[in-house]
Write a protein that holds these residues in place. Structure first.
Motif, PDB file in Angstrom:
ATOM      1  N   LYS A   1       7.982   4.059   2.075  1.00  0.00           N
ATOM      2  CA  LYS A   1       8.608   3.010   2.876  1.00  0.00           C
ATOM      3  C   LYS A   1       9.908   3.504   3.503  1.00  0.00           C
ATOM      4  CE  LYS A   1       6.787  -0.803   0.160  1.00  0.00           C
ATOM      5  NZ  LYS A   1       7.107  -1.880  -0.774  1.00  0.00           N
ATOM      6  N   VAL A   2      10.702   4.214   2.716  1.00  0.00           N
ATOM      7  CA  VAL A   2      11.961   4.760   3.229  1.00  0.00           C
ATOM      8  C   VAL A   2      11.684   5.783   4.327  1.00  0.00           C
ATOM      9  CG1 VAL A   2      13.985   6.153   2.636  1.00  0.00           C
ATOM     10  CG2 VAL A   2      13.248   4.325   1.111  1.00  0.00           C
ATOM     11  N   MET A   3      10.709   6.663   4.088  1.00  0.00           N
ATOM     12  CA  MET A   3      10.362   7.674   5.084  1.00  0.00           C
ATOM     13  C   MET A   3       9.860   7.028   6.375  1.00  0.00           C
ATOM     14  SD  MET A   3       8.573  10.650   2.806  1.00  0.00           S
ATOM     15  CE  MET A   3       8.043  11.549   4.247  1.00  0.00           C
ATOM     16  N   ILE A   4       9.048   5.989   6.252  1.00  0.00           N
ATOM     17  CA  ILE A   4       8.530   5.286   7.429  1.00  0.00           C
ATOM     18  C   ILE A   4       9.671   4.682   8.224  1.00  0.00           C
ATOM     19  CG2 ILE A   4       7.223   3.238   8.161  1.00  0.00           C
ATOM     20  CD1 ILE A   4       5.251   3.939   5.857  1.00  0.00           C
ATOM     21  N   ARG A   5      10.584   4.030   7.529  1.00  0.00           N
ATOM     22  CA  ARG A   5      11.733   3.421   8.198  1.00  0.00           C
ATOM     23  C   ARG A   5      12.549   4.465   8.954  1.00  0.00           C
ATOM     24  NH1 ARG A   5      14.167   1.199   3.757  1.00  0.00           N
ATOM     25  NH2 ARG A   5      12.316   0.034   3.226  1.00  0.00           N
TER      26      ARG A   5
ATOM     27  N   GLU B   1      -2.109   7.549   7.320  1.00  0.00           N
ATOM     28  CA  GLU B   1      -3.469   7.969   6.971  1.00  0.00           C
ATOM     29  C   GLU B   1      -3.640   8.087   5.462  1.00  0.00           C
ATOM     30  OE1 GLU B   1      -4.146  11.585   9.105  1.00  0.00           O
ATOM     31  OE2 GLU B   1      -4.337  10.564  11.024  1.00  0.00           O
ATOM     32  N   LYS B   2      -2.661   8.664   4.790  1.00  0.00           N
ATOM     33  CA  LYS B   2      -2.738   8.798   3.331  1.00  0.00           C
ATOM     34  C   LYS B   2      -2.816   7.433   2.660  1.00  0.00           C
ATOM     35  CE  LYS B   2      -0.383  13.224   2.861  1.00  0.00           C
ATOM     36  NZ  LYS B   2       0.843  13.897   2.392  1.00  0.00           N
ATOM     37  N   ALA B   3      -2.007   6.493   3.129  1.00  0.00           N
ATOM     38  CA  ALA B   3      -2.015   5.145   2.553  1.00  0.00           C
ATOM     39  C   ALA B   3      -3.354   4.460   2.820  1.00  0.00           C
ATOM     40  CB  ALA B   3      -0.870   4.321   3.126  1.00  0.00           C
ATOM     41  N   PHE B   4      -3.908   4.659   4.021  1.00  0.00           N
ATOM     42  CA  PHE B   4      -5.195   4.058   4.353  1.00  0.00           C
ATOM     43  C   PHE B   4      -6.304   4.619   3.467  1.00  0.00           C
ATOM     44  CE2 PHE B   4      -9.153   3.832   6.805  1.00  0.00           C
ATOM     45  CZ  PHE B   4      -9.210   2.475   7.007  1.00  0.00           C
ATOM     46  N   ILE B   5      -6.299   5.930   3.262  1.00  0.00           N
ATOM     47  CA  ILE B   5      -7.301   6.569   2.403  1.00  0.00           C
ATOM     48  C   ILE B   5      -7.173   6.057   0.975  1.00  0.00           C
ATOM     49  CG2 ILE B   5      -7.984   8.776   1.375  1.00  0.00           C
ATOM     50  CD1 ILE B   5      -7.257  10.036   4.140  1.00  0.00           C
ATOM     51  N   LYS B   6      -5.943   5.948   0.501  1.00  0.00           N
ATOM     52  CA  LYS B   6      -5.694   5.440  -0.846  1.00  0.00           C
ATOM     53  C   LYS B   6      -6.224   4.007  -0.986  1.00  0.00           C
ATOM     54  CE  LYS B   6      -1.379   4.927  -1.872  1.00  0.00           C
ATOM     55  NZ  LYS B   6       0.033   5.127  -2.217  1.00  0.00           N
ATOM     56  N   LYS B   7      -6.000   3.200   0.058  1.00  0.00           N
ATOM     57  CA  LYS B   7      -6.481   1.816   0.061  1.00  0.00           C
ATOM     58  C   LYS B   7      -8.009   1.786   0.003  1.00  0.00           C
ATOM     59  CE  LYS B   7      -6.885  -2.071   3.178  1.00  0.00           C
ATOM     60  NZ  LYS B   7      -6.690  -2.525   4.538  1.00  0.00           N
TER      61      LYS B   7
ATOM     62  N   HIS C   1       0.809  -1.210   0.000  1.00  0.00           N
ATOM     63  CA  HIS C   1       0.000   0.000   0.000  1.00  0.00           C
ATOM     64  C   HIS C   1       0.849   1.270   0.000  1.00  0.00           C
ATOM     65  CE1 HIS C   1      -2.987  -2.872   1.804  1.00  0.00           C
ATOM     66  NE2 HIS C   1      -3.635  -2.403   0.757  1.00  0.00           N
ATOM     67  N   PHE C   2       2.157   1.126   0.162  1.00  0.00           N
ATOM     68  CA  PHE C   2       3.050   2.270   0.238  1.00  0.00           C
ATOM     69  C   PHE C   2       3.973   2.335  -0.969  1.00  0.00           C
ATOM     70  CE2 PHE C   2       2.189   0.915   4.608  1.00  0.00           C
ATOM     71  CZ  PHE C   2       1.676   2.080   5.130  1.00  0.00           C
ATOM     72  N   THR C   3       4.305   3.555  -1.366  1.00  0.00           N
ATOM     73  CA  THR C   3       5.300   3.727  -2.426  1.00  0.00           C
ATOM     74  C   THR C   3       6.673   3.468  -1.821  1.00  0.00           C
ATOM     75  OG1 THR C   3       5.622   6.080  -1.969  1.00  0.00           O
ATOM     76  CG2 THR C   3       3.889   5.502  -3.543  1.00  0.00           C
TER      77      THR C   3
END
Length: 60
Positions: free
Chosen positions: A15-19, A46-52, A9-11
């Motif tokens: 993923k890098v930013m999350i890490r 939240e953005k990823a959840f909305i996109k999903k 669900h993430f670009t």
């Protein structure tokens, strides 16, 4: 039923930013800075959840 976000669900940039944010949250001692990093992480999630959700609605 609660569905969790999957790594798909993430670009790759997200993923890098999350890490990086998770790492900063773990090592940060200043609570204000820690909260700032947690807010940034929540925004990405939240953005990823909305996109999903939007993708799911298109499938229905």
């Amino acid at each position: 039923m609660i569905r969790l976000l999957h790594s798909s669900h993430f670009t790759s940039e997200e993923k890098v930013m999350i890490r990086e944010l998770k790492k900063k949250i773990r090592i940060e001692m200043d609570t204000q800075e820690k909260k700032k990093f947690e807010r940034q992480l929540n925004t990405i999630m939240e953005k990823a959840f909305i996109k999903k959700q939007l993708l799911r609605r298109k499938e229905l």
